[in-house]
Design a protein around this motif. Structure first.
Motif, PDB file in Angstrom:
ATOM      1  N   GLY A 174       4.658  -4.234 -23.259  1.00 46.33           N
ATOM      2  CA  GLY A 174       5.465  -3.880 -24.554  1.00 46.33           C
ATOM      3  C   GLY A 174       5.905  -5.078 -25.184  1.00 46.33           C
ATOM      4  N   LEU A 175       5.398  -6.354 -24.792  1.00 51.08           N
ATOM      5  CA  LEU A 175       5.744  -7.383 -25.518  1.00 51.08           C
ATOM      6  C   LEU A 175       4.792  -7.672 -26.745  1.00 51.08           C
ATOM      7  CD1 LEU A 175       6.392  -9.827 -22.391  1.00 51.08           C
ATOM      8  CD2 LEU A 175       8.154  -8.813 -23.765  1.00 51.08           C
ATOM      9  N   THR A 176       5.546  -8.081 -27.916  1.00 48.67           N
ATOM     10  CA  THR A 176       4.884  -8.299 -29.121  1.00 48.67           C
ATOM     11  C   THR A 176       4.166  -9.593 -28.756  1.00 48.67           C
ATOM     12  OG1 THR A 176       6.689  -9.803 -29.950  1.00 48.67           O
ATOM     13  CG2 THR A 176       6.550  -7.075 -30.529  1.00 48.67           C
ATOM     14  N   LEU A 177       3.138 -10.037 -29.476  1.00 50.83           N
ATOM     15  CA  LEU A 177       2.214 -11.105 -29.538  1.00 50.83           C
ATOM     16  C   LEU A 177       3.182 -12.413 -29.677  1.00 50.83           C
ATOM     17  CD1 LEU A 177      -0.562 -12.504 -29.220  1.00 50.83           C
ATOM     18  CD2 LEU A 177      -0.911 -12.147 -31.505  1.00 50.83           C
ATOM     19  N   SER A 178       4.026 -12.490 -30.569  1.00 51.75           N
ATOM     20  CA  SER A 178       4.649 -13.378 -30.814  1.00 51.75           C
ATOM     21  C   SER A 178       5.902 -13.781 -29.547  1.00 51.75           C
ATOM     22  CB  SER A 178       5.623 -13.555 -32.045  1.00 51.75           C
ATOM     23  OG  SER A 178       6.657 -12.252 -32.058  1.00 51.75           O
ATOM     24  N   ALA A 179       6.314 -12.690 -29.204  1.00 54.21           N
ATOM     25  CA  ALA A 179       7.197 -12.994 -27.720  1.00 54.21           C
ATOM     26  C   ALA A 179       6.286 -13.600 -26.718  1.00 54.21           C
ATOM     27  CB  ALA A 179       7.799 -11.589 -27.256  1.00 54.21           C
ATOM     28  N   ARG A 180       5.173 -12.907 -26.646  1.00 48.48           N
ATOM     29  CA  ARG A 180       4.349 -13.623 -25.487  1.00 48.48           C
ATOM     30  C   ARG A 180       4.114 -15.135 -25.628  1.00 48.48           C
ATOM     31  NH1 ARG A 180       0.405  -8.553 -24.907  1.00 48.48           N
ATOM     32  NH2 ARG A 180       0.266  -9.154 -27.217  1.00 48.48           N
ATOM     33  N   ARG A 181       3.831 -15.414 -27.096  1.00 46.28           N
ATOM     34  CA  ARG A 181       3.333 -16.877 -27.468  1.00 46.28           C
ATOM     35  C   ARG A 181       4.758 -17.756 -27.000  1.00 46.28           C
ATOM     36  NH1 ARG A 181       0.435 -15.995 -33.118  1.00 46.28           N
ATOM     37  NH2 ARG A 181      -1.690 -15.698 -32.181  1.00 46.28           N
ATOM     38  N   GLU A 182       5.885 -17.294 -27.378  1.00 47.69           N
ATOM     39  CA  GLU A 182       7.173 -18.191 -27.262  1.00 47.69           C
ATOM     40  C   GLU A 182       7.337 -18.239 -25.517  1.00 47.69           C
ATOM     41  OE1 GLU A 182      11.846 -17.167 -27.818  1.00 47.69           O
ATOM     42  OE2 GLU A 182      10.427 -16.460 -29.200  1.00 47.69           O
ATOM     43  N   ILE A 183       6.916 -17.041 -24.949  1.00 46.25           N
ATOM     44  CA  ILE A 183       7.260 -17.382 -23.504  1.00 46.25           C
ATOM     45  C   ILE A 183       6.375 -18.260 -22.857  1.00 46.25           C
ATOM     46  CG2 ILE A 183       7.092 -16.168 -21.272  1.00 46.25           C
ATOM     47  CD1 ILE A 183       8.011 -13.566 -22.686  1.00 46.25           C
ATOM     48  N   THR A 184       5.148 -18.074 -23.318  1.00 42.78           N
ATOM     49  CA  THR A 184       3.989 -19.101 -22.819  1.00 42.78           C
ATOM     50  C   THR A 184       4.042 -20.522 -23.303  1.00 42.78           C
ATOM     51  OG1 THR A 184       2.565 -17.202 -22.970  1.00 42.78           O
ATOM     52  CG2 THR A 184       1.554 -19.382 -22.824  1.00 42.78           C
ATOM     53  N   LYS A 185       4.713 -20.699 -24.522  1.00 42.09           N
ATOM     54  CA  LYS A 185       4.959 -22.257 -25.097  1.00 42.09           C
ATOM     55  C   LYS A 185       6.168 -22.865 -24.107  1.00 42.09           C
ATOM     56  CE  LYS A 185       4.802 -24.889 -28.844  1.00 42.09           C
ATOM     57  NZ  LYS A 185       3.277 -25.151 -29.446  1.00 42.09           N
ATOM     58  N   LYS A 186       7.026 -21.922 -23.724  1.00 39.12           N
ATOM     59  CA  LYS A 186       8.264 -22.478 -23.237  1.00 39.12           C
ATOM     60  C   LYS A 186       7.874 -23.060 -21.529  1.00 39.12           C
ATOM     61  CE  LYS A 186      10.820 -19.639 -21.323  1.00 39.12           C
ATOM     62  NZ  LYS A 186      11.476 -18.912 -20.289  1.00 39.12           N
ATOM     63  N   GLU A 187       6.890 -21.997 -20.983  1.00 39.65           N
ATOM     64  CA  GLU A 187       6.357 -22.161 -19.590  1.00 39.65           C
ATOM     65  C   GLU A 187       5.470 -23.122 -19.452  1.00 39.65           C
ATOM     66  OE1 GLU A 187       7.608 -20.949 -16.908  1.00 39.65           O
ATOM     67  OE2 GLU A 187       8.703 -19.314 -17.525  1.00 39.65           O
ATOM     68  N   ALA A 188       4.689 -23.643 -20.642  1.00 39.46           N
ATOM     69  CA  ALA A 188       3.559 -24.518 -20.617  1.00 39.46           C
ATOM     70  C   ALA A 188       4.115 -25.918 -20.381  1.00 39.46           C
ATOM     71  CB  ALA A 188       2.774 -24.581 -21.959  1.00 39.46           C
ATOM     72  N   ALA A 189       5.371 -26.166 -21.078  1.00 36.95           N
ATOM     73  CA  ALA A 189       5.928 -27.545 -20.771  1.00 36.95           C
ATOM     74  C   ALA A 189       6.108 -27.684 -19.426  1.00 36.95           C
ATOM     75  CB  ALA A 189       7.010 -27.696 -21.710  1.00 36.95           C
ATOM     76  N   GLU A 190       6.967 -26.732 -18.741  1.00 37.01           N
ATOM     77  CA  GLU A 190       7.208 -26.874 -17.412  1.00 37.01           C
ATOM     78  C   GLU A 190       5.994 -26.884 -16.304  1.00 37.01           C
ATOM     79  OE1 GLU A 190       9.716 -24.481 -14.043  1.00 37.01           O
ATOM     80  OE2 GLU A 190       9.983 -23.820 -16.146  1.00 37.01           O
ATOM     81  N   TYR A 191       5.100 -26.255 -16.663  1.00 33.66           N
ATOM     82  CA  TYR A 191       3.642 -26.148 -15.828  1.00 33.66           C
ATOM     83  C   TYR A 191       3.132 -27.385 -15.766  1.00 33.66           C
ATOM     84  CZ  TYR A 191      -0.875 -24.526 -14.606  1.00 33.66           C
ATOM     85  OH  TYR A 191      -2.392 -24.437 -13.955  1.00 33.66           O
ATOM     86  N   PHE A 192       3.197 -28.098 -16.925  1.00 30.48           N
ATOM     87  CA  PHE A 192       2.218 -29.533 -17.126  1.00 30.48           C
ATOM     88  C   PHE A 192       2.970 -30.484 -16.244  1.00 30.48           C
ATOM     89  CE2 PHE A 192      -0.352 -27.244 -19.869  1.00 30.48           C
ATOM     90  CZ  PHE A 192      -1.431 -27.310 -19.097  1.00 30.48           C
ATOM     91  N   ARG A 193       4.365 -30.369 -16.177  1.00 27.16           N
ATOM     92  CA  ARG A 193       5.292 -31.332 -15.581  1.00 27.16           C
ATOM     93  C   ARG A 193       5.344 -31.074 -13.944  1.00 27.16           C
ATOM     94  NH1 ARG A 193       9.369 -30.524 -19.729  1.00 27.16           N
ATOM     95  NH2 ARG A 193      10.249 -28.986 -18.180  1.00 27.16           N
ATOM     96  N   ALA A 194       5.097 -29.672 -13.336  1.00 30.05           N
ATOM     97  CA  ALA A 194       5.445 -29.569 -12.100  1.00 30.05           C
ATOM     98  C   ALA A 194       4.288 -29.768 -11.223  1.00 30.05           C
ATOM     99  CB  ALA A 194       5.231 -27.933 -12.196  1.00 30.05           C
TER     100      ALA A 194
END
Length: 61
Positions: free
Chosen positions: A4-24
């Motif tokens: 039930g998430l909108t596309l913009s909400a999924r993009r926002e979550i993904t962009k936030k997690e991407a920065a952490e993903y590549f530092r981990a």
């Protein structure tokens, strides 16, 4: 799919997690993937692809 998430909400979550993903570390990346799969409802393979493409700049500089 998408829980039930909108596309913009999924993009926002993904962009936030991407920065952490590549530092981990490798273990940390697995945790980020697990969290993203639970939040968004994607498969792990799709989540990994989406995280990679989230940091690629699009459009003019």
């Amino acid at each position: 799919m998408g829980y039930g998430l909108t596309l913009s909400a999924r993009r926002e979550i993904t962009k936030k997690e991407a920065a952490e993903y590549f530092r981990a570390s490798k273990k940390g990346r697995g945790e980020v993937l697990d969290r993203l799969v639970a939040e968004v409802g994607w498969s792990r393979a799709n989540a990994r692809r989406q995280l990679h493409s989230a940091l690629i700049r699009r459009g003019p500089a």
